[in-house]
Design an enzyme around this catalytic site. Structure first.
Site, PDB file in Angstrom:
ATOM      1  N   CYS A   1      13.885  38.286  45.303  1.00  0.00           N
ATOM      2  CA  CYS A   1      12.386  38.798  45.775  1.00  0.00           C
ATOM      3  C   CYS A   1      10.982  38.168  45.521  1.00  0.00           C
ATOM      4  O   CYS A   1      10.593  37.866  44.301  1.00  0.00           O
ATOM      5  CB  CYS A   1      12.406  40.822  45.611  1.00  0.00           C
ATOM      6  SG  CYS A   1      10.968  41.489  46.255  1.00  0.00           S
TER       7      CYS A   1
ATOM      8  N   GLU B   1      22.410  56.165  66.427  1.00  0.00           N
ATOM      9  CA  GLU B   1      21.096  55.202  65.673  1.00  0.00           C
ATOM     10  C   GLU B   1      20.011  55.576  66.640  1.00  0.00           C
ATOM     11  O   GLU B   1      18.111  55.793  66.035  1.00  0.00           O
ATOM     12  CB  GLU B   1      21.564  53.577  66.631  1.00  0.00           C
ATOM     13  CG  GLU B   1      22.304  52.981  65.808  1.00  0.00           C
ATOM     14  CD  GLU B   1      22.143  52.924  64.458  1.00  0.00           C
ATOM     15  OE1 GLU B   1      20.680  52.595  64.355  1.00  0.00           O
ATOM     16  OE2 GLU B   1      22.634  53.042  63.183  1.00  0.00           O
TER      17      GLU B   1
ATOM     18  N   CYS C   1      17.357  46.724  41.545  1.00  0.00           N
ATOM     19  CA  CYS C   1      18.013  46.578  43.527  1.00  0.00           C
ATOM     20  C   CYS C   1      18.901  45.555  43.015  1.00  0.00           C
ATOM     21  O   CYS C   1      18.804  44.515  42.503  1.00  0.00           O
ATOM     22  CB  CYS C   1      16.449  45.776  44.159  1.00  0.00           C
ATOM     23  SG  CYS C   1      16.645  45.026  45.691  1.00  0.00           S
TER      24      CYS C   1
ATOM     25  N   CYS D   1      14.515  49.682  48.260  1.00  0.00           N
ATOM     26  CA  CYS D   1      13.858  49.475  48.602  1.00  0.00           C
ATOM     27  C   CYS D   1      12.422  50.605  49.839  1.00  0.00           C
ATOM     28  O   CYS D   1      12.247  50.097  50.826  1.00  0.00           O
ATOM     29  CB  CYS D   1      13.716  48.093  49.336  1.00  0.00           C
ATOM     30  SG  CYS D   1      12.316  46.977  49.795  1.00  0.00           S
TER      31      CYS D   1
ATOM     32  N   CYS E   1      12.850  48.390  42.484  1.00  0.00           N
ATOM     33  CA  CYS E   1      13.241  46.979  41.740  1.00  0.00           C
ATOM     34  C   CYS E   1      14.197  47.043  40.621  1.00  0.00           C
ATOM     35  O   CYS E   1      15.133  46.123  40.262  1.00  0.00           O
ATOM     36  CB  CYS E   1      12.128  46.542  41.820  1.00  0.00           C
ATOM     37  SG  CYS E   1      11.261  46.872  43.227  1.00  0.00           S
TER      38      CYS E   1
END
Length: 355
Positions: free
Chosen positions: A207, A37, A201, A191, A198
């Protein structure tokens, strides 16, 4: 779309298409997730993989990282940039190792460690510990800002608070590791900032940015400001044995703790520095200038190539300035532009002795 429906559709997509073979997804532990991370804060996944694998091979546990010298840690971080991350990794490892080697199991405890913010802490606790903790990294900010048509730059307090509210409401109590990875994958693969996909998605139906034709406008970019330009001169000083003088930078600040070329505001200052050390140098030759861009300014640098005429002087500050052969460059933590410069001028020495 209600949060539970959003979760179901996202997780169903992740089960079919999500990334599940990344190196930090194997042998999952708080330590491995934490290192990954921190690396991914400013680094793309494809670039981070090699660094992560080399880092883990050298520092397989928090104890091995804690017991290492900072120079070794910086060497394995060199090229990733934002070196405060590596220094904070080392500090945190020492704190955790001193406490028995176990990472905190609370959000507050995790956030108290150097270099770990709320989103990173949430990722560690959700992925490695199975806790229901929201995250809000760059990918997740983009997904949620579009999904709820949140206007404004996410770095603004008002906007960030709104996105944290949404992230918290949408984080499930079950399958938290999969959900956290799914949110990051959705932002990284579908995204995306430009050319979002899209049409495929899994949550496009709810959305709001798509419904309002705002996908390409959201999230809003940080207001642009012209970056200031700083000028610097780097002394590339070579002795009769073709060694290069490198200087260790202060532990904090830009390139903190790394080895670099002596840096000056102008050519005269470089000459004065050499004279103070008793070095007799040839007239320096200005090499082609370069530019390195940081997040908050441009650094324009001009390398000054000079040869040392007298034998190496022993008055050097032993812990701060050292003569190195090109063969040693790969063993040091060097800023990326400095390493490129050195390898441009000493490629034969470097590759002959390093393979």
């Amino acid at each position: 779309m209600a949060p539970d429906q959003f979760q179901r559709q996202l997780l169903a997509w992740f089960d079919r298409h999500g990334r599940k073979d990344l190196p930090w997804q194997r042998d999952i532990s708080p330590y491995r997730v934490w290192v990954s991370e921190i690396m991914l804060q400013q680094t793309q996944v494809a670039s981070a993989i090699g660094y992560f694998e080399r880092f883990m091979a050298r520092f397989p546990s928090v104890h091995s990282l804690a017991s290492a010298e900072l120079d070794q840690v910086l060497q394995y971080w060199a090229g990733l940039g934002y070196y405060a991350r590596a220094r904070n990794l080392h500090k945190t490892a020492q704190i955790v190792a001193a406490g028995g080697g176990e990472f905190p199991q609370t959000l507050a405890g995790m956030c108290a460690l150097p270099g770990i913010g709320r989103s990173t802490a949430g990722a560690i606790l959700s992925i490695a510990c199975g806790q229901s903790q929201p995250i809000l990294d760059g990918n997740v900010k983009r997904v949620l800002a579009r999904y709820h048509a949140v206007t404004g730059w996410p770095g603004e307090t008002r906007v960030a608070e709104r996105l944290w509210q949404i992230a918290t409401a949408y984080t499930p109590s079950q399958r938290t590791a999969a959900y956290t990875q799914a949110m990051m994958d959705l932002g990284a693969t579908l995204c995306t900032r430009s050319k979002p996909l899209c049409a495929i998605c899994p949550v496009a139906g709810g959305c709001q940015a798509r419904q309002q034709g705002l996908v390409r406008q959201l999230p809003e970019a940080k207001p642009r400001k012209a970056l200031p330009v700083k000028q610097s001169y780097w002394l590339l000083l070579q002795d009769p044995e073709r060694r290069i003088l490198l200087e260790k930078r202060p532990p904090t600040g830009i390139w903190g703790g790394l080895w670099s070329l002596p840096e000056f505001d102008d050519i005269a200052a470089a000459g004065d520095w050499c004279r103070r050390l008793g070095c007799m140098v040839q007239a320096p030759q200005a090499l082609p200038a370069g530019r390195h861009t940081f997040s908050h300014y441009h650094l324009d640098y001009t390398p000054l190539l000079a040869g040392l005429e007298n034998p190496r002087n022993n008055v050097m500050e032993a812990e701060r300035t050292v003569w190195y052969k090109a063969a040693d460059f790969a063993l040091l933590g060097l800023p990326a532009p400095v390493k490129r410069l050195l390898l441009q001028h000493y490629p034969e020495d470097f590759y002959d002795e390093n393979g």
